[in-house]
Design a protein around this motif. Structure first.
Motif, mmCIF file in Angstrom:
data_model
loop_
_atom_site.group_PDB
_atom_site.id
_atom_site.type_symbol
_atom_site.label_atom_id
_atom_site.label_comp_id
_atom_site.label_asym_id
_atom_site.label_seq_id
_atom_site.Cartn_x
_atom_site.Cartn_y
_atom_site.Cartn_z
ATOM 1 N N ARG A 197 83.664 -36.886 18.870
ATOM 2 C CA ARG A 197 84.346 -36.736 17.564
ATOM 3 C C ARG A 197 85.062 -35.353 17.555
ATOM 4 O O ARG A 197 86.309 -35.305 16.917
ATOM 5 N N VAL A 198 84.767 -34.213 18.083
ATOM 6 C CA VAL A 198 85.523 -33.121 18.206
ATOM 7 C C VAL A 198 86.776 -33.127 18.691
ATOM 8 O O VAL A 198 87.640 -32.803 18.386
ATOM 9 N N ARG A 199 86.451 -34.048 19.903
ATOM 10 C CA ARG A 199 87.994 -34.152 20.712
ATOM 11 C C ARG A 199 88.948 -35.128 19.787
ATOM 12 O O ARG A 199 89.934 -34.849 19.865
ATOM 13 N N GLU A 200 88.266 -35.959 19.073
ATOM 14 C CA GLU A 200 89.223 -36.539 18.336
ATOM 15 C C GLU A 200 89.898 -36.020 17.214
ATOM 16 O O GLU A 200 90.865 -36.130 16.938
ATOM 17 N N ILE A 201 89.153 -35.151 16.456
ATOM 18 C CA ILE A 201 89.528 -34.165 15.575
ATOM 19 C C ILE A 201 90.564 -33.589 15.891
ATOM 20 O O ILE A 201 91.694 -33.136 15.280
ATOM 21 N N THR A 202 90.292 -32.606 17.003
ATOM 22 C CA THR A 202 91.125 -31.455 17.537
ATOM 23 C C THR A 202 92.372 -31.857 18.359
ATOM 24 O O THR A 202 92.762 -30.919 18.902
ATOM 25 N N GLY A 203 92.472 -33.015 18.661
ATOM 26 C CA GLY A 203 93.436 -33.593 19.670
ATOM 27 C C GLY A 203 93.306 -32.777 21.039
ATOM 28 O O GLY A 203 93.812 -32.973 21.929
ATOM 29 N N GLY A 204 91.694 -33.084 21.179
ATOM 30 C CA GLY A 204 91.229 -32.956 22.527
ATOM 31 C C GLY A 204 91.353 -31.404 23.091
ATOM 32 O O GLY A 204 90.766 -31.181 24.069
ATOM 33 N N THR A 205 91.681 -30.580 22.027
ATOM 34 C CA THR A 205 91.414 -28.922 22.598
ATOM 35 C C THR A 205 90.007 -28.417 22.285
ATOM 36 O O THR A 205 89.885 -27.242 22.842
ATOM 37 N N GLY A 206 89.339 -29.020 21.494
ATOM 38 C CA GLY A 206 87.896 -28.473 21.044
ATOM 39 C C GLY A 206 88.262 -27.425 20.173
ATOM 40 O O GLY A 206 89.256 -27.001 19.712
ATOM 41 N N VAL A 207 87.154 -26.742 19.476
ATOM 42 C CA VAL A 207 86.947 -25.627 18.810
ATOM 43 C C VAL A 207 87.110 -24.304 19.123
ATOM 44 O O VAL A 207 86.615 -24.125 20.389
ATOM 45 N N GLN A 208 87.700 -23.238 18.418
ATOM 46 C CA GLN A 208 87.717 -22.139 19.075
ATOM 47 C C GLN A 208 86.116 -21.313 18.988
ATOM 48 O O GLN A 208 85.787 -20.454 19.707
ATOM 49 N N CYS A 209 85.417 -21.702 18.114
ATOM 50 C CA CYS A 209 84.063 -21.061 17.691
ATOM 51 C C CYS A 209 83.322 -21.980 17.002
ATOM 52 O O CYS A 209 83.543 -22.765 16.305
ATOM 53 N N VAL A 210 82.086 -21.799 17.592
ATOM 54 C CA VAL A 210 81.052 -22.487 16.716
ATOM 55 C C VAL A 210 79.932 -21.487 16.355
ATOM 56 O O VAL A 210 79.567 -20.546 16.858
ATOM 57 N N LEU A 211 79.625 -21.575 14.932
ATOM 58 C CA LEU A 211 78.508 -21.063 14.462
ATOM 59 C C LEU A 211 77.090 -21.604 14.186
ATOM 60 O O LEU A 211 77.080 -22.850 13.602
ATOM 61 N N ASP A 212 76.208 -21.264 14.949
ATOM 62 C CA ASP A 212 74.910 -22.198 15.297
ATOM 63 C C ASP A 212 73.785 -21.695 14.581
ATOM 64 O O ASP A 212 73.281 -20.500 14.870
#
Length: 323
Positions: A197-212
């Motif tokens: 889903r993240v690849r789909e949302i970001t156009g394959g680039t992924g996110v810069q940061c995750v707060l977990d």
């Protein structure tokens, strides 16, 4: 005076008791606050279970932040009696608490007691973590446990800064409310393939940061959502399970995974940064732009019901202790 104490570790509802204790007197550099409201945060419950970064000395008071009115001052504490303040200090779940004068923030008249009680832990953490994330305007930031009080603040702060957000949830009952707050995209960890889903949302680039805040499988999956050079900031372990780390991803995507604890951050940054963050947070909350909803209020004698409510799935607002 009444205060909440515990003399053993365990489930908060089982061990927290309202007891009579001596009225504390402020030593040099300290002030005494008549407490009007104090929130129940995850860190409070972890402390009671001996799962926090500070080890309780039994018998121990409980509660780390709140708001009230200064009613006594020690030598060298140059704060006027009678002013409303937000404060941090162990023992906020009581009728009175003594804290160091540097742990006190006077609050403006326009700020309600309910917001002032929550001024420090979540807002300061949200502001500091979004700042440390390095995500620019137009970039993608992902947060786990998006429905938490902290998550809602991060969402609203990112809207203010033009940062796009992806939030994870386990149930869909809060989706409409989170979207109204400004969450850009929602991923259900029970039904969705997070990385896909993240690849789909970001156009394959992924996110810069995750707060977990979750750890366990959620954090394991979230690492795979990071783009090249991405960072995961870990600030909680709600699942009580450690994640498994994919070393290959860390090497070939040049990922960084590090912990975040507000207490250390406050010690690490200089006075100018602390003052700037304090001013920005107070201004932000005073305008009413940020929502900090309250779902329930309980007295000290209702502490068992209060912590049960605070731990209830699907809760939308914060639970306050009101001595």
């Amino acid at each position: 005076m009444k205060a909440i104490q515990f003399d053993r570790f365990g489930q908060p509802a089982d061990i927290l008791k309202s007891v009579e204790v001596a009225m504390p007197e402020p030593a040099a550099g300290h002030v005494r606050v008549r407490v009007l409201a104090s929130p129940i945060n995850p860190s409070d419950l972890m402390f009671v279970q001996n799962r926090y970064g500070i080890r309780p000395q039994l018998p121990s008071p409980a509660g780390f932040e709140g708001m009230g009115v200064i009613d006594a001052v020690g030598e060298g504490a140059n704060l006027p009696i009678g002013i409303r303040v937000s404060f941090t200090g162990l023992g906020s779940w009581g009728e009175y608490v003594v804290v160091h004068h540097k742990a006190v923030i006077p609050v403006p008249d326009a700020m309600t007691d309910a917001i002032a009680a929550q001024l420090f832990v979540n807002p300061f953490t949200a502001y500091a973590m979004v700042q440390d994330s390095g995500v620019p305007e137009g970039g993608w930031l992902m947060l786990t446990a998006a429905g938490s009080a902290f998550g809602k603040l991060v969402i609203q702060l990112c809207v203010k800064r033009g940062i796009k957000t992806i939030g994870t949830v386990r149930r869909n009952d809060l989706n409409d409310e989170l979207t109204k707050l400004g969450l850009t995209e929602i991923i259900n960890t029970e039904t969705d393939d997070m990385a896909a889903r993240v690849r789909e949302i970001t156009g394959g680039t992924g996110v810069q940061c995750v707060l977990d805040a979750v750890g366990g499988q959620t954090a394991t999956d979230a690492v795979a959502c990071l783009g090249k050079g991405g960072t995961m900031l870990v600030y909680g372990l709600l699942s009580a399970e450690n994640p498994s780390l994919n070393v290959g991803l860390m090497i070939f995507r040049e990922l960084t995974i590090k912990g975040f604890w507000l207490s250390d951050w406050m010690r690490r940054v200089d006075t100018q940064v602390r003052q700037e963050v304090s001013k920005n947070v107070i201004d932000w909350l005073t305008t009413g732009e940020a929502q900090l909803p309250i779902e329930g209020r309980y007295t000290l004698d209702q502490i068992a019901e209060a912590v049960d409510h605070a731990d209830r799935p699907g809760r939308w607002g914060k639970i306050l202790i009101t001595p």
